[in-house]
Design an enzyme around this catalytic site. Sequence first.
Site: not given
Ligand SMILES: [Zn+2]
Length: 252
Positions: A49, A207
């Site tokens: 992400d 992430h």
């Molecule tokens: Zn996010």
Amino acid sequence: MNPWLSVPPALLAGAAAMTAYGATYPRSQLFGPVISHSDAARKLALTFDDGPNPAITPKLLELLTKYNARATFFVVGKFARQCPGLVKEAAAGGHVIGNHTETHPNLFFCGAQETREELRGCTDAIEQLLWAKPRWFRPPFGFRSPWLGEILHQHGMANVTWSLIPGDWRSKPAGWLIDRMKPIAVRAQAHLHKPGGAVSGDILCLHDGDYSRLNGDREHTLKALEYWLPRWRDLGLEFVTMNGVMGKAVAA
Ligand SMILES: [Zn+2]
């Protein structure tokens, strides 16, 4: 306008616990269907992400190529516009690009119109680069809202959460993160080669970016993957994109 402001306070308070559960629990279906697992223990879906991120995404793509792993990148629309080459490079490498909104707001506090614009903005950014609309959506911070399911349905996207989110946005040593990612190997060892074991597999949420700015440091995420990718492969896990998570092949 924030639609929660028009709800009577007593009602809001009474519904708070239920709503908080429905808004954040990765498996909760209260605000529409979500996908939190793959359909087979051997299938591990790696998802990233908050990118694309010039400081990390190129190194991550290199690392994934080294282990012949495909992943799903839930990009922030504004970053995709700023780093179009990275989005194209990821897609060209067989990775799947998903929608993570245009500016990464907490959707729990967004009205229907704002939610719609956030989704449309990111979809437009992706479509301009790849000539295809994204099929997968991940809500920022995992927060959902009562109208998100219907808006996703209108946009032809499925809501994806996770089975494991080790918290790599924290500034911690790689060893800490490596340890937090251990449940995947533990489950694989327990279920992978036993008949009648768990049928579902993991969707791992990591992430490659920092939603608040470009060039965020996620070196510990790379180091943890450098440690786990060969071990997961040796355990017999297959790396799948979201298109391969649900059994039947889904056209990109
Ligand atoms: Zn996010």
